[in-house]
Design an enzyme around this catalytic site. Structure first.
Site, PDB file in Angstrom:
ATOM      1  N   SER A 177       0.863  -1.176   0.000  1.00  0.00           N
ATOM      2  CA  SER A 177       0.000   0.000   0.000  1.00  0.00           C
ATOM      3  C   SER A 177       0.902   1.228   0.000  1.00  0.00           C
ATOM      4  O   SER A 177       2.138   1.100   0.024  1.00  0.00           O
ATOM      5  CB  SER A 177      -0.934   0.003   1.217  1.00  0.00           C
ATOM      6  OG  SER A 177      -0.189   0.092   2.415  1.00  0.00           O
ATOM      7  N   ILE A 232     -11.980  -6.969  -6.258  1.00  0.00           N
ATOM      8  CA  ILE A 232     -13.247  -6.521  -5.665  1.00  0.00           C
ATOM      9  C   ILE A 232     -13.198  -5.007  -5.426  1.00  0.00           C
ATOM     10  O   ILE A 232     -14.034  -4.466  -4.718  1.00  0.00           O
ATOM     11  CB  ILE A 232     -13.546  -7.271  -4.342  1.00  0.00           C
ATOM     12  CG1 ILE A 232     -12.315  -7.355  -3.434  1.00  0.00           C
ATOM     13  CG2 ILE A 232     -14.007  -8.704  -4.669  1.00  0.00           C
ATOM     14  CD1 ILE A 232     -11.934  -6.112  -2.737  1.00  0.00           C
ATOM     15  N   ARG A 234     -12.244  -1.762  -7.977  1.00  0.00           N
ATOM     16  CA  ARG A 234     -12.904  -1.111  -9.097  1.00  0.00           C
ATOM     17  C   ARG A 234     -12.319  -1.699 -10.372  1.00  0.00           C
ATOM     18  O   ARG A 234     -11.128  -2.031 -10.445  1.00  0.00           O
ATOM     19  CB  ARG A 234     -12.670   0.402  -9.091  1.00  0.00           C
ATOM     20  CG  ARG A 234     -13.500   1.185  -8.081  1.00  0.00           C
ATOM     21  CD  ARG A 234     -14.949   1.329  -8.542  1.00  0.00           C
ATOM     22  NE  ARG A 234     -15.682   2.287  -7.730  1.00  0.00           N
ATOM     23  CZ  ARG A 234     -16.494   1.984  -6.729  1.00  0.00           C
ATOM     24  NH1 ARG A 234     -16.670   0.706  -6.409  1.00  0.00           N
ATOM     25  NH2 ARG A 234     -17.135   2.911  -6.056  1.00  0.00           N
ATOM     26  N   ASP A 258     -15.355  -9.190  -9.461  1.00  0.00           N
ATOM     27  CA  ASP A 258     -16.667  -8.654  -9.088  1.00  0.00           C
ATOM     28  C   ASP A 258     -16.904  -7.288  -9.701  1.00  0.00           C
ATOM     29  O   ASP A 258     -18.014  -6.769  -9.636  1.00  0.00           O
ATOM     30  CB  ASP A 258     -16.772  -8.560  -7.562  1.00  0.00           C
ATOM     31  CG  ASP A 258     -18.163  -8.158  -7.092  1.00  0.00           C
ATOM     32  OD1 ASP A 258     -19.148  -8.747  -7.587  1.00  0.00           O
ATOM     33  OD2 ASP A 258     -18.272  -7.252  -6.230  1.00  0.00           O
ATOM     34  N   GLU A 263     -19.611  -1.096 -16.397  1.00  0.00           N
ATOM     35  CA  GLU A 263     -20.670  -1.820 -15.690  1.00  0.00           C
ATOM     36  C   GLU A 263     -22.031  -1.234 -16.057  1.00  0.00           C
ATOM     37  O   GLU A 263     -22.165  -0.023 -16.197  1.00  0.00           O
ATOM     38  CB  GLU A 263     -20.436  -1.734 -14.180  1.00  0.00           C
ATOM     39  CG  GLU A 263     -19.144  -2.430 -13.756  1.00  0.00           C
ATOM     40  CD  GLU A 263     -18.942  -2.448 -12.248  1.00  0.00           C
ATOM     41  OE1 GLU A 263     -19.823  -1.960 -11.503  1.00  0.00           O
ATOM     42  OE2 GLU A 263     -17.904  -2.959 -11.801  1.00  0.00           O
ATOM     43  N   HIS A 281     -20.834  -7.244  -9.398  1.00  0.00           N
ATOM     44  CA  HIS A 281     -20.567  -6.182  -8.415  1.00  0.00           C
ATOM     45  C   HIS A 281     -21.481  -6.335  -7.193  1.00  0.00           C
ATOM     46  O   HIS A 281     -22.225  -5.420  -6.829  1.00  0.00           O
ATOM     47  CB  HIS A 281     -20.751  -4.793  -9.033  1.00  0.00           C
ATOM     48  CG  HIS A 281     -19.980  -3.717  -8.308  1.00  0.00           C
ATOM     49  ND1 HIS A 281     -19.517  -2.592  -8.931  1.00  0.00           N
ATOM     50  CD2 HIS A 281     -19.621  -3.596  -6.996  1.00  0.00           C
ATOM     51  CE1 HIS A 281     -18.892  -1.822  -8.060  1.00  0.00           C
ATOM     52  NE2 HIS A 281     -18.941  -2.416  -6.870  1.00  0.00           N
TER      53      HIS A 281
END
Length: 316
Positions: A177, A232, A234, A258, A263, A281
């Site tokens: 991160s 999961i 974006r 997902d 979308e 999603h």
């Protein structure tokens, strides 16, 4: 009209029912508000509710001259133009961590489904392959979880819950991160390093310009032919064309997704791969998550109309 709230994104009416008990809702149903409501109606709107991933730019804000607060239903807020909001003194709130457990659960579900080939196994049984002892390369033994290297990209609320769940499966967990966190997992200081190290890359990073297509052909090649990717976060984080090419060329072993670049996702090349598990999603789509997100939305709206600071503001 003081408590009129515009529903900007398309939401099922059932998800807005509790909020509608407290506030006067007007629903744009995902259309530009000016197509649904008159300027007279819009000039009284001081707040709106949006799905964080939906584009919300200055032109929409200008339709509502009294707009003072944008409240995101969910944790995401990447669709909001924060520069335009700041220029108009509009504050932004969200529902931090409200759906983290549900999203993390789905991340592990996708990982297990794709690495254990659950969908091909289901099809193999339904079509009679098992009962007839029909040979199938998709039914060959796969690596199990003990010792599997799980790389978590993003160590926010969702990333932490993914990591703790993955660790319970006797895996080795590491993460990358922007900064090191006080968590009991190995920190790898570059994304490329994490991808090269892991067997399964779990994408839980917050979307933004700095992560647009950050998982492309180069990083997918580093993941390798035994590696899996689960997203999961974006859809914008992965270069979807590069992902399709990597799957077609067997550069990676499989994927669980997902979220998608566009979308809702129509059937396309991704749906043809037996080593890909797709969901529409639904990471945060559980009763408890929706209840928690609604609590945050109601709390933010209540505070705004009372002239108080938002309890769940977005600070960028």
């Amino acid at each position: 009209m003081a408590d009129t709230v515009l529903i900007y994104s398309r939401f099922p009416k059932s998800l807005m029912a509790r909020i509608g008990d407290r506030f006067d809702l007007i629903d744009a149903a995902g259309k530009p508000p000016a197509e649904t409501f008159s300027p007279e109606q819009l000039k009284h709107v001081r707040t709106l509710i949006t799905a964080g991933g939906q584009s919300l730019k200055s032109d929409v804000m200008d339709m509502m001259p009294s707009l003072g607060a944008i409240i995101c239903y969910g944790t995401g807020y990447d669709g909001v133009d924060f520069k335009a909001a700041a220029e108009r003194n509009i504050i932004v709130g969200n529902s931090p961590g409200a759906n983290a457990a549900s999203v993390a659960d789905l991340a592990l579900t996708l990982m297990l489904a794709v690495t254990r080939r659950i969908l091909p196994a289901d099809q193999y049984l339904r079509e009679g392959g098992w009962s007839s002892a029909k040979p199938s390369p998709l039914m060959s033994p796969q690596a199990g979880n003990p010792g599997r290297k799980i790389g978590v990209y993003g160590m926010g609320e969702i990333g932490r819950k993914i990591a703790s769940r993955a660790a319970a499966f006797e895996t080795d967990v590491a993460y990358h991160s922007r900064s090191r966190h006080d968590v009991p997992y190995r920190y790898i200081d570059t994304l490329a390093g994490l991808v090269e190290w892991c067997d399964v890359l779990m994408i839980a990073v917050r979307a933004g310009p700095d992560t647009q297509h950050i998982i492309g052909a180069d990083l997918l090649s580093k993941l390798g032919p035994q590696g899996y990717v689960v997203n999961i976060s974006r859809g914008s984080v992965i270069d979807q064309e590069a992902l399709v090419a990597a799957l077609a060329g067997k550069t990676i072993a499989g994927a669980g997704l997902d979220v998608f670049e566009k979308e809702p996702q129509a059937p396309d090349a991704l749906t043809a791969f037996p080593n890909v598990v797709l969901t529409p999603h639904i990471g945060g789509h559980t009763l408890d998550s929706h209840g928690a997100m609604q609590d945050c939305v109601i709390a933010n709206l209540t505070a705004y109309y009372a002239g108080q600071k938002l309890p769940y503001p977005v600070v960028v």
